[in-house]
Scaffold this active site. Structure first.
Site, mmCIF file in Angstrom:
data_model
loop_
_atom_site.group_PDB
_atom_site.id
_atom_site.type_symbol
_atom_site.label_atom_id
_atom_site.label_comp_id
_atom_site.label_asym_id
_atom_site.label_seq_id
_atom_site.Cartn_x
_atom_site.Cartn_y
_atom_site.Cartn_z
ATOM 1 N N GLU A 190 -11.276 -2.415 -26.864
ATOM 2 C CA GLU A 190 -11.416 -2.262 -25.503
ATOM 3 C C GLU A 190 -12.776 -1.225 -25.213
ATOM 4 O O GLU A 190 -12.742 -0.269 -25.852
ATOM 5 C CB GLU A 190 -10.223 -1.239 -25.035
ATOM 6 N N ASN A 193 -2.163 -0.122 -24.928
ATOM 7 C CA ASN A 193 -1.360 1.071 -25.136
ATOM 8 C C ASN A 193 -0.444 1.137 -24.042
ATOM 9 O O ASN A 193 0.776 1.569 -24.034
ATOM 10 C CB ASN A 193 -1.758 2.123 -25.783
#
Ligand SMILES: NC(=O)c1ccc[n+]([C@@H]2O[C@H](COP(=O)([O-])OP(=O)(O)OC[C@H]3O[C@@H](n4cnc5c(N)ncnc54)[C@H](O)[C@@H]3O)[C@@H](O)[C@H]2O)c1
Length: 284
Positions: free
Chosen positions: A153, A191
Site C-alpha cells: 500500500e 487492515n
C-alpha cells in the site's frame, strides 16, 4: 524525481529483511541498518538462506543468488544511508523512535531522497511531521512475509508531494509488487477491513460455539477464503494481531476494532500462534 539507484532499509527484522531481500533480488544496491552488527549479520543469513532455498527449488540461478547477496551491505550507523535515493524504515512500531529516525534521515539524506515508513498502524502524517521536508515522506506498507505477499500500500500523508508518492509507487512495481494508492487513514485499506473482520470471526467462535476447525472450514468453503481465520491469525501472530487491533481501536473507537478478550488472553498466556508452537492449533 531522481532515479532510485540505492536503497536504505532501516531495521532488518521480520519485515525489513524481507524488504531488503526484494530490493537485492531486483538488482538494487541496498544498505541495511541494524542496531548491532550481530542483528545485521543474522538478517543477512536469513536472507541468504531464503535465496538458497529458491535455488534449490529451481526458482533462481546460483550465480544470481550470489550476486543478489553481494548487493547487500550492512551498517550500524547512518552515514551509508545518507547516500540512498530511497530509505524504507521498518523499526519498532512506536511513534517516538520513528519520529527521531525521520528527523535524522531528513537531516542527512539528499534533498531528492524519498523517505518511506512501513508502519502498519501509526499515522504516516505524524511520522512525517518530524521531518523539515514532510513532502518527501510516504508510507510503503508491505505485508508479511514481504517477499511472498504481492501487495504494497502506497500511503499518501497529508503533506506528501506527488513526486515522492509516485516514485514510491514505481519502486514498488520495480521490485515485483502490485502497489495500490491510498490516503493516510487508520489501517489504510487492507487492515481497516481485515482486522475487524478477523475480530468478528473470533467472537463467533464463542457466540456460535463452533470449533476453530469448523469456523475455518466454514469460511473456506462458504466464502471462498484461501485459508480460515484461525489459521490466518495463527500465521500473523496473535500478539501482532492484538497490537494492531488495539492501535486501530484507539484511533477509531469502533467496538469491532477492539481485540476480543479471548485473543488478549491467548496473547497473555504466550499462545502466539505458529511462531510460539501453539495458538488455535498446535505446530510441532
Ligand atoms: N510483522 C508484520 O506482520 C508487519 C507487517 C507490516 C508492517 N509491519 C511494520 O513493520 C515495522 C517492523 O516490524 P517487524 O515485524 O519487522 O518488527 P521486528 O521487531 O521483527 O524488527 C524490527 C527491527 O528493527 C530494529 N531496530 C529498532 N530500532 C532501530 C533503529 N533505530 N535502527 C535500525 N534498526 C532498528 C530491531 O533491532 C529489529 O531487528 C513496524 O512498523 C511494523 O508495524 C509489520
Amino acid at each position: 524525481m531522481a532515479e532510485i539507484r540505492k536503497v536504505g532499509v532501516v531495521g532488518l527484522g521480520a519485515m525489513g529483511a524481507g524488504i531488503a531481500q526484494l530490493c537485492i533480488e531486483a538488482g538494487v544496491d541496498t544498505v541495511g541498518r541494524e542496531v548491532s552488527v550481530e542483528l545485521g549479520e543474522k538478517a543477512r543469513e536469513r536472507i541468504g538462506h531464503f535465496l538458497t532455498r529458491k535455488v534449490e527449488k529451481g526458482q533462481l540461478e546460483q550465480g544470481a543468488r550470489d550476486e543478489a547477496v553481494g548487493r547487500l551491505t550492512l551498517t550500524t550507523g547512518l552515514d551509508a544511508i545518507a547516500e540512498c535515493d530511497l530509505v524504507i524504515e521498518a523499526i519498532v512500531e512506536e511513534l517516538e523512535p520513528k519520529q527521531e529516525l525521520f528527523a535524522e534521515l531528513d537531516r542527512i539524506c539528499g534533498p531528492d531522497a524519498v523517505l518511506a515508513t512501513n508502519t502498519s498502524a501509526l499515522s504516516v502524517t505524524e511520522i512525517a511531521a518530524a521531518a523539515s521536508a514532510p513532502g518527501r515522506v510516504v508510507g510503503m506498507h508491505f505485508f508479511n512475509p514481504a517477499p511472498l505477499m504481492p501487495l504494497v500500500e502506497i500511503v499518501r500523508a497529508e503533506l506528501t508531494d506527488d513526486g515522492p508518492f509516485e516514485a514510491a509507487f514505481s519502486f514498488g512495481e520495480r521490485i515485483g509488487k502490485s502497489p495500490i494508492r491510498c490516503h493516510d487513514t487508520p489501517g489504510f485499506v487492507v487492515n481497516r477491513v481485515l482486522i475487524p473482520l478477523l475480530n468478528d470471526c473470533i467472537r463467533v467462535l464463542d457466540e456460535a460455539r463452533v470449533t476453530p476447525e469448523d469456523l475455518d472450514t466454514g469460511l473456506q468453503n462458504g466464502a471462498g477464503w484461501p485459508m480460515g481465520p484461525c489459521t490466518l491469525v495463527d500465521l500473523v501472530g496473535i500478539d501482532v494481531h492484538v497490537h494492531a487491533s488495539e492501535a486501530l481501536y484507539e484511533k477509531t473507537r469502533e467496538p469491532r476494532m477492539a481485540p476480543p478478550p479471548r485473543l488478549v488472553a491467548m496473547r497473555n498466556a504466550g499462545l502466539l500462534g505458529r511462531k510460539s508452537g501453539r495458538g488455535f492449533y498446535s505446530y510441532d
